[in-house]
Design an enzyme around this catalytic site. Structure first.
Site, PDB file in Angstrom:
ATOM      1  N   ASP A  27       0.839  -1.202   0.000  1.00  0.00           N
ATOM      2  CA  ASP A  27       0.000   0.000   0.000  1.00  0.00           C
ATOM      3  C   ASP A  27       0.875   1.254   0.000  1.00  0.00           C
ATOM      4  OD1 ASP A  27      -2.659   1.444   0.559  1.00  0.00           O
ATOM      5  OD2 ASP A  27      -1.446   2.043   2.272  1.00  0.00           O
ATOM      6  N   GLU A  44      -2.093  -5.256  -3.711  1.00  0.00           N
ATOM      7  CA  GLU A  44      -1.161  -4.501  -2.870  1.00  0.00           C
ATOM      8  C   GLU A  44      -0.077  -5.404  -2.289  1.00  0.00           C
ATOM      9  OE1 GLU A  44      -3.719  -0.716  -1.230  1.00  0.00           O
ATOM     10  OE2 GLU A  44      -3.837  -2.586  -0.093  1.00  0.00           O
TER      11      GLU A  44
END
Length: 229
Positions: free
Chosen positions: A50, A122
């Site tokens: 992320d 992610e």
């Protein structure tokens, strides 16, 4: 060729640590059902991915749009890294087929659950960063995400038409008009050309996949012209 070799070939990168790649696709439900295997889930990699994704996308936007205000870059980045976008990226490269799920999660439809797919994208970015480095992450995004930015798919999150109106109307009332100059390409892949006219003077031209995108692109060009005078 096993599935992990197939995945590496699909994404175009060889992993030195294939276990790290496997971890990126391992859901916590799989870990709970395979405790004797000493496997790890992808949650920590998701956390890292992320941050890496935000950094690389932010850097790309910063360099591509040198005159874009911070607030608009923030909105655009949010649209790029939001769950629906991440799901779209994951589906485009068929990530769902490689996810390791527990039987219960599989039966509950976890393989196609949007939040789970976004998390896997992610976590893959996190694993790619650890194994191959930031440059390879950028190379991957140059294939998967950056072309969509270049094509103007996220420009609707940045309202250049409103920005232009605010700039030219600071000191006086002006007339702003947009004209669609034409369209090119086949029906399934059209491109539109537009121009923006301020008080009778053409200030910018642009193109896009829709008429609205073309007008936004023209307004963006006009803003660049005005701010560089």
């Amino acid at each position: 060729m096993n599935q992990w070799e197939e995945l590496q070939e699909s994404v175009g990168f060889d992993f030195q640590d294939v276990e790290l790649l496997k971890q990126a696709f391992t859901h916590s439900s799989y870990v709970n059902e395979h405790r004797r295997e000493n496997v790890k889930d992808n949650e920590r990699l998701e956390f890292l991915g992320d941050a890496v994704l935000e950094l690389t996308v932010s850097n790309y936007l910063f360099n591509k749009y040198p005159d874009m205000a911070e607030g608009h870059m923030t909105k655009m980045r949010a649209a790029i890294v939001c769950e629906p976008s991440l799901v779209e990226f994951a589906e485009a490269i068929h990530f769902s087929k490689y996810i390791r799920l527990g039987k219960g999660e599989e039966k509950a439809g976890g393989r196609t659950r949007p939040a789970l797919l976004a998390d896997v994208f992610e976590s893959f970015i996190g694993a790619l960063y650890l194994d191959n480095g930031i440059d390879k992450v950028v190379t991957f995004l140059e294939r998967v995400i950056f072309p969509k930015i270049d094509a103007g798919e996220y420009l609707q999150t940045v309202d250049y038409k409103t920005q232009l109106q605010e700039i030219v109307q600071r000191d006086r009332d002006v007339l702003i008009e947009y004209d669609i100059l034409g369209e090119t390409g086949p029906a399934h892949n059209k491109a539109f050309d537009a121009q923006v006219i301020v008080n009778g003077q053409v200030l910018g031209k642009g193109s896009g996949r829709t008429k609205k995108q073309a007008e936004q692109s023209a307004a963006q060009f006009a803003i660049n012209q005005l701010t560089h005078r």
